[in-house]
Every structure is written in structure tokens, then in C-alpha cells.
Design a protein around this motif. Sequence first.
Motif, PDB file in Angstrom:
ATOM      1  N   ASP A 161     -14.735 -24.280  -7.328  1.00 18.96           N
ATOM      2  CA  ASP A 161     -14.372 -25.283  -6.318  1.00 18.96           C
ATOM      3  C   ASP A 161     -13.818 -24.685  -5.035  1.00 18.96           C
ATOM      4  OD1 ASP A 161     -15.116 -27.193  -8.144  1.00 18.96           O
ATOM      5  OD2 ASP A 161     -13.089 -27.493  -8.925  1.00 18.96           O
ATOM      6  N   THR A 162     -13.440 -23.399  -5.050  1.00 22.81           N
ATOM      7  CA  THR A 162     -12.860 -22.793  -3.850  1.00 22.81           C
ATOM      8  C   THR A 162     -13.665 -21.581  -3.377  1.00 22.81           C
ATOM      9  OG1 THR A 162     -10.640 -23.516  -4.508  1.00 22.81           O
ATOM     10  CG2 THR A 162     -10.790 -21.762  -2.851  1.00 22.81           C
ATOM     11  N   ILE A 163     -13.811 -20.572  -4.226  1.00 21.11           N
ATOM     12  CA  ILE A 163     -14.459 -19.329  -3.808  1.00 21.11           C
ATOM     13  C   ILE A 163     -15.914 -19.548  -3.398  1.00 21.11           C
ATOM     14  CG2 ILE A 163     -15.182 -17.017  -4.548  1.00 21.11           C
ATOM     15  CD1 ILE A 163     -12.197 -17.290  -4.115  1.00 21.11           C
ATOM     16  N   ILE A 164     -16.681 -20.199  -4.252  1.00 24.94           N
ATOM     17  CA  ILE A 164     -18.116 -20.378  -3.970  1.00 24.94           C
ATOM     18  C   ILE A 164     -18.352 -21.300  -2.770  1.00 24.94           C
ATOM     19  CG2 ILE A 164     -20.283 -21.273  -4.905  1.00 24.94           C
ATOM     20  CD1 ILE A 164     -19.436 -20.180  -7.634  1.00 24.94           C
ATOM     21  N   PRO A 165     -17.729 -22.484  -2.703  1.00 26.67           N
ATOM     22  CA  PRO A 165     -17.975 -23.350  -1.535  1.00 26.67           C
ATOM     23  C   PRO A 165     -17.547 -22.718  -0.208  1.00 26.67           C
ATOM     24  CG  PRO A 165     -17.001 -24.605  -3.329  1.00 26.67           C
ATOM     25  CD  PRO A 165     -16.907 -23.172  -3.721  1.00 26.67           C
ATOM     26  N   GLU A 166     -16.509 -21.880  -0.248  1.00 24.87           N
ATOM     27  CA  GLU A 166     -16.024 -21.249   0.980  1.00 24.87           C
ATOM     28  C   GLU A 166     -16.782 -19.957   1.312  1.00 24.87           C
ATOM     29  OE1 GLU A 166     -13.775 -22.343   3.063  1.00 24.87           O
ATOM     30  OE2 GLU A 166     -13.224 -24.143   1.941  1.00 24.87           O
ATOM     31  N   ALA A 167     -17.804 -19.626   0.513  1.00 32.21           N
ATOM     32  CA  ALA A 167     -18.621 -18.419   0.730  1.00 32.21           C
ATOM     33  C   ALA A 167     -17.753 -17.164   0.788  1.00 32.21           C
ATOM     34  CB  ALA A 167     -19.450 -18.556   2.011  1.00 32.21           C
ATOM     35  N   LEU A 168     -16.807 -17.077  -0.144  1.00 27.38           N
ATOM     36  CA  LEU A 168     -15.867 -15.957  -0.153  1.00 27.38           C
ATOM     37  C   LEU A 168     -16.101 -15.000  -1.328  1.00 27.38           C
ATOM     38  CD1 LEU A 168     -12.589 -17.908   0.722  1.00 27.38           C
ATOM     39  CD2 LEU A 168     -13.790 -16.278   2.198  1.00 27.38           C
ATOM     40  N   MET A 169     -17.224 -15.159  -2.024  1.00 30.62           N
ATOM     41  CA  MET A 169     -17.417 -14.377  -3.235  1.00 30.62           C
ATOM     42  C   MET A 169     -17.431 -12.876  -2.962  1.00 30.62           C
ATOM     43  SD  MET A 169     -17.590 -14.432  -6.487  1.00 30.62           S
ATOM     44  CE  MET A 169     -17.980 -16.114  -6.951  1.00 30.62           C
ATOM     45  N   ASP A 170     -18.129 -12.448  -1.926  1.00 37.00           N
ATOM     46  CA  ASP A 170     -18.201 -11.005  -1.625  1.00 37.00           C
ATOM     47  C   ASP A 170     -16.802 -10.437  -1.375  1.00 37.00           C
ATOM     48  OD1 ASP A 170     -19.314  -8.438  -0.849  1.00 37.00           O
ATOM     49  OD2 ASP A 170     -18.863  -9.044   1.204  1.00 37.00           O
ATOM     50  N   LYS A 171     -16.021 -11.120  -0.538  1.00 40.32           N
ATOM     51  CA  LYS A 171     -14.674 -10.650  -0.222  1.00 40.32           C
ATOM     52  C   LYS A 171     -13.781 -10.684  -1.465  1.00 40.32           C
ATOM     53  CE  LYS A 171     -10.893 -11.334   3.071  1.00 40.32           C
ATOM     54  NZ  LYS A 171     -10.384 -12.168   4.197  1.00 40.32           N
ATOM     55  N   PHE A 172     -13.965 -11.719  -2.272  1.00 50.10           N
ATOM     56  CA  PHE A 172     -13.173 -11.868  -3.496  1.00 50.10           C
ATOM     57  C   PHE A 172     -13.449 -10.709  -4.464  1.00 50.10           C
ATOM     58  CE2 PHE A 172     -12.671 -14.166  -7.714  1.00 50.10           C
ATOM     59  CZ  PHE A 172     -11.279 -14.100  -7.698  1.00 50.10           C
ATOM     60  N   LEU A 173     -14.716 -10.393  -4.642  1.00 48.90           N
ATOM     61  CA  LEU A 173     -15.064  -9.293  -5.550  1.00 48.90           C
ATOM     62  C   LEU A 173     -14.549  -7.961  -5.022  1.00 48.90           C
ATOM     63  CD1 LEU A 173     -18.731 -10.293  -6.501  1.00 48.90           C
ATOM     64  CD2 LEU A 173     -16.656 -10.587  -7.871  1.00 48.90           C
ATOM     65  N   ARG A 174     -14.583  -7.792  -3.724  1.00 50.44           N
ATOM     66  CA  ARG A 174     -14.132  -6.517  -3.149  1.00 50.44           C
ATOM     67  C   ARG A 174     -12.642  -6.276  -3.397  1.00 50.44           C
ATOM     68  NH1 ARG A 174     -17.773  -3.799  -0.147  1.00 50.44           N
ATOM     69  NH2 ARG A 174     -19.646  -4.929   0.501  1.00 50.44           N
ATOM     70  N   ILE A 175     -11.823  -7.334  -3.300  1.00 52.34           N
ATOM     71  CA  ILE A 175     -10.386  -7.115  -3.545  1.00 52.34           C
ATOM     72  C   ILE A 175     -10.138  -6.872  -5.034  1.00 52.34           C
ATOM     73  CG2 ILE A 175      -9.748  -8.491  -1.521  1.00 52.34           C
ATOM     74  CD1 ILE A 175      -8.729 -10.642  -3.530  1.00 52.34           C
ATOM     75  N   LEU A 176     -11.007  -7.447  -5.886  1.00 54.68           N
ATOM     76  CA  LEU A 176     -10.832  -7.227  -7.327  1.00 54.68           C
ATOM     77  C   LEU A 176     -11.179  -5.794  -7.738  1.00 54.68           C
ATOM     78  CD1 LEU A 176     -12.236 -10.563  -8.822  1.00 54.68           C
ATOM     79  CD2 LEU A 176      -9.848  -9.808  -8.792  1.00 54.68           C
ATOM     80  N   THR A 177     -12.009  -5.111  -6.949  1.00 57.51           N
ATOM     81  CA  THR A 177     -12.346  -3.714  -7.277  1.00 57.51           C
ATOM     82  C   THR A 177     -11.153  -2.781  -7.104  1.00 57.51           C
ATOM     83  OG1 THR A 177     -13.162  -3.270  -5.026  1.00 57.51           O
ATOM     84  CG2 THR A 177     -14.785  -3.986  -6.663  1.00 57.51           C
ATOM     85  N   THR A 178     -10.077  -3.273  -6.517  1.00 60.97           N
ATOM     86  CA  THR A 178      -8.878  -2.435  -6.413  1.00 60.97           C
ATOM     87  C   THR A 178      -8.192  -2.283  -7.768  1.00 60.97           C
ATOM     88  OG1 THR A 178      -7.488  -4.357  -5.846  1.00 60.97           O
ATOM     89  CG2 THR A 178      -8.512  -3.141  -4.011  1.00 60.97           C
ATOM     90  N   LYS A 179      -8.580  -3.106  -8.739  1.00 63.41           N
ATOM     91  CA  LYS A 179      -8.026  -2.996 -10.092  1.00 63.41           C
ATOM     92  C   LYS A 179      -8.944  -2.071 -10.897  1.00 63.41           C
ATOM     93  CE  LYS A 179      -4.897  -5.011 -10.965  1.00 63.41           C
ATOM     94  NZ  LYS A 179      -3.459  -4.677 -10.710  1.00 63.41           N
ATOM     95  N   LYS A 180      -8.500  -0.869 -11.105  1.00 64.74           N
ATOM     96  CA  LYS A 180      -9.331   0.166 -11.719  1.00 64.74           C
ATOM     97  C   LYS A 180      -9.878  -0.245 -13.075  1.00 64.74           C
ATOM     98  CE  LYS A 180      -9.374   5.095 -12.834  1.00 64.74           C
ATOM     99  NZ  LYS A 180      -8.583   6.365 -12.844  1.00 64.74           N
ATOM    100  N   ARG A 181      -9.102  -0.981 -13.836  1.00 68.72           N
ATOM    101  CA  ARG A 181      -9.497  -1.338 -15.199  1.00 68.72           C
ATOM    102  C   ARG A 181     -10.803  -2.136 -15.238  1.00 68.72           C
ATOM    103  NH1 ARG A 181      -5.738  -4.915 -19.377  1.00 68.72           N
ATOM    104  NH2 ARG A 181      -7.215  -4.897 -21.137  1.00 68.72           N
ATOM    105  N   ILE A 182     -11.033  -2.951 -14.223  1.00 68.29           N
ATOM    106  CA  ILE A 182     -12.221  -3.817 -14.242  1.00 68.29           C
ATOM    107  C   ILE A 182     -13.201  -3.473 -13.110  1.00 68.29           C
ATOM    108  CG2 ILE A 182     -10.998  -5.728 -15.334  1.00 68.29           C
ATOM    109  CD1 ILE A 182     -10.746  -7.023 -12.549  1.00 68.29           C
ATOM    110  N   ARG A 183     -12.953  -2.365 -12.417  1.00 68.73           N
ATOM    111  CA  ARG A 183     -13.730  -2.062 -11.204  1.00 68.73           C
ATOM    112  C   ARG A 183     -15.235  -2.011 -11.466  1.00 68.73           C
ATOM    113  NH1 ARG A 183     -11.770   3.133  -8.957  1.00 68.73           N
ATOM    114  NH2 ARG A 183     -10.046   1.810  -8.248  1.00 68.73           N
TER     115      ARG A 183
END
Length: 574
Positions: free
Chosen positions: A59-81
Motif C-alpha cells: 500500500d505504500t512502497i509499490i504505489p509510491e514507486a519506491l521499491m528500488d530505493k527501498f531495496l537499496r537501503i535494505l542492502t546495508t544490512k549484511k545479513r540479508i544483502r
Amino acid sequence: MSDLSGSEIKLLRYLIGQAFPNLNLFSIFLSDQEFLPLPATVVNPDLGYEEALQDYIVDTIIPEALMDKFLRILTTKKRIRAQIQSLMDPVDIDGNMWFRTYMQGEVAFKYCEDEGVFGYFAQYHPFTAELWAKVTELKAEQISQSKYFLAIVTPVDLENLEATDGTVFDHAFNDWLKSRSGPPEARKRFMLIYEKEEMGNWWNKWKDRYRAKYPAIDDEPIFLRELKNDPKDRASVRAELQAFLNLPDEPLSPKLSNVLLLGTPSTADTDPGTQAGDVALFQYLRRYNADRVQYWEDGWGDTMRMTVPQRDEFFRYPPIFTRSASERNTTVGGLKDKMIPLLMDALGYSNDDVVGIWRDSVSKFQRVYWRSAGEWWDSTEINPKTENAWKGSVEEIGAKLAKLAGFGDLCESKLRTRFENLPDSDPNRQLLSTNLQKLGQTVVKPGEYETVAVSLDSLEESVSRFNRAQLNIVAAHDQRTRPGDKQHTINHFEDWDTRIDRLVGQYFPDREPKIFRIAVLFQNFDKFDGLKFDEGLSVRRWNLLKVRRDNNKIDFNSSDMNHLIDAAKDMMHH
């Protein structure tokens, strides 16, 4: 950003849960990253963690077209990178990419990675998937955009193995094989590391599945290596893999050639008899290999001038120069005298040492002179190493040329696409041509489709060649319509429709061939909704293919492409 599938959203939700045990920690992370916070409706004590994450993503990430940016900040977590990187759209990646496929948690991969076996790819963006996972739209695009494939296969991977069609490994292997027939810079590399010597039997059986389609599969370079549980062996693998990846791509086999059919060099000497034979031979040879046959129409000696880059690209495949004759007294020597000087000019050698270049280079390529009737009175005077003087029908000459050029078997085309041409400099031309070829590849088998550019002015010739045994696709675009003018766009496709209907009635009065119409909307895509024009319009038979713009990148709407595939398949079988 390509839409994530339901299973990919589920994986994303799971990974977030692995990195952040509760919503509070996740909210703090988003705040630290200065990213869009969780809405109040999501931070609801009545919602479970997974439900809250699902709502936030959908309801937020996909409609706001923020998926690319969202995934990029998540790559800062080494465990799930690594797993987060595997959910990213390749169009959003700057730089080189590679694709790894192995069972999740496979220790062989971890050992190799820990000891730097794959150090060559340190600066590459990695995509990862399990061997037998089903191919999603995202995975297919990741495979398409990756130049290197690595597969790690163990005996466990083969236990209870059922159908492998449509899996990641199958798709990647097919993609690699197809790339091997292209120019060196487009060819991909495949690496297979396996455990246990007996796995070689499985590999040989796997290749046998593709041997009919790719007879030279055993000649293609591949990194194939058994991995032993020994650090010294892994060091050897690293060195061998590095050497393999640093090898230049070999030139294409000299058995595969370009066939260049040469019309009469000057329009002043045009011969209707040879022209008809040349066109018929061109069409026939394209059924063997549409990519490796060219036809220079009458008058090429007056107009054709290659640049050096064009000539280099042309000589990437050894050419076979082919000339025909229809007059009884025509000789090989007479054809050569008129052809060779103008051919050297056309190849761009006019300011060079033409005689020396012909003697040392161009003359070493094969030349074929052919006629359907009469005799070659001077056939005993030709150079048997490079010259051929043949007599026979178009089919007979075509079969001999195909064999000389190293082509495969004759293919019966089941689908032919004619698309409204665009200038070579227009990037939309490549986008349209590539996607229409993908349509052909999806609807029929390799070699059973053709894609050619036409114009409204030359439509009569194209329609006259419609085939009742084929699906005839016509794709026109809106590049010549007024931007933002919906009615002008409709009028443009009405012009195409009127011409097609009139010509079909003229050439096929008894029974119409199957015609599949595609309206390609580059600039007025936002003026039309749905998969076809509205039912009330005269152009309602046209299927829509609309572009979409995502982060300043242009591609076609995936829903439209899926509809075209389904509708074309349906028309093929009805």
C-alpha cells in the motif's frame, strides 16, 4: 521497476523480519535512513508483524514507486544483502551483473565464496536463485541482462527431480546457448561446478536435450569443474576460473558465413530475369538463417559505401559473394569484370590499395555465380578454391549455398512480423524490433518466425506475400502522429487498416490469411487504456502495445506484451 511476484513479496517480507525482529526496530531503521516512515495505519497494535509489513510494501512502497530505493537501503544490512540484491530490477543497476543459481544454504558455495574463488566478480552486482525455482518475470529479466552464469549442482539437487522446463537453470542455460550465436561482445559465459564425479552422467544427459536444437553444443566453451572438499582444490578452482574468464571470446566458426546476394551493380544494366531470381533466392535462404543473409538490390554499385566499422562488422562472418545470370552468353569472367571494382568501392576501399587488398584479403572469400538455365562456358577457368559456378533452381542453389555457409536445416516459417520502420538512429527502433522478435520466440519455436521492417508506401508488396499457412503480424506505430492528439492517432491506424483491407481483398479474394494487428504507442500511450482500441472504433481489431516510462527508462507495458503473446497464440491455433 519490474513488478515483484507474490512469492517475491513474501520473500522480501521474510527478509525484513530476519533483519528486524519487530516493527519498532524497523521503524528506527527507516528513520535513520531518512526513508518514508511506516504509516500510522500500519503501526497498528492489532496487526501482526507480517501483516504490517505486507501493508507497508503493497500500500505504500509499490504505489509510491519506491521499491528500488527501498531495496537499496535494505542492502546495508549484511545479513540479508545477497537476497535483497536478487530482488532488484536490472534496469536500476549501474554496472556489470552476474547470475548465480544454487540451493539455498549450499555449503559448497559458501566455502568457495569465503576463499575468494569468485573474486573476479567482486565489482559485479549478483543475482541469485535456486536451480529449480520457477522463472518469474523479474528472474527472466535478470538472466537476460547478466553476462555470466554460475551453477553449483550437487547430488541433493537431483533427488526427486521432476520437470525442469521453465526453471531458473533451464532458462539461464537456454539464454547462454542463444547468446553463443551472436557477435563476440554479446556472447555469455556459463560456469558449472559440481560435486561427485558421477554428476558428469547427469550433465551429458542434460546436454542431449538440446543437441537437436544446438548441434555444436559440445564445441561451446564452458567452465566445467568437479569441486572437492579441500582448500587446496578450491585454490586451484579459483586460478582455473580466472583463466577461463580472462580468455577472449573466440571468433565464430569459419563454417558459419554471411551470404551476400548481389543484384546488378548498376541500374543501367538491370535484368528483370536476374532480379526475380535474386529475390526468390533471398526469401528462400532466409528460411535457413534469416540473420546471415543479405540482399543488395540492383544499383548497389552506385549507392553502397561502407564505413570502416560497418565493414569490420560485416567481415565478422566470412562473406559469400553471390551473383546470378539469366542471359545465355553471360560468363563468369564477364560478371567478375563488372562486379569486383564496384564491390571494392561498396566495401569502402576506394581510397586504398584496391588491387593489393583484393589480392591479399577480399579475393580469399568464397564467390558463387549461378544461373537457372544455360551453361557456364568458362567454368573450367575459375579458381576452384574460392569460386563456384552453379546451375539449378532457386531451391537447389539455395540448399547448396546454405550448406556452404554452414547453415542449419530449412525452417518452415509459421509467423512473420512486418513492423513500420523507424530510422536506425531512433532508439525506439531497437526497442520495437527486439520485443517483436521476443514475441515471435515466445509464440513459435526458434527458426519458425521472421521479423522485417516495412512502410505504408511498400505495404502492397508485403501484403501480397501474406501466407495463409502463417500468422501474419502487422505492427504500426504512432511516431508520425501529433503528440497528445488522440483522434489523429486513430486516423493514422485507420489509414493502415484501410490499406490492409483493400490489399487483402485484392490478393486473397476467396479466403483471408490470419492477420494480427499491433498498434505501437510511443508518444500517445497515455491517451488510450486497455489492451485494444475501444469497441466502437473502426480500428477495434488493433491490439495495443504501449510504452511505459520508469526512472527515465523506456520499455513496453508488460501487461500489453503478455496479452499480445496470449492473443497471438490463440489466433495461431484457431
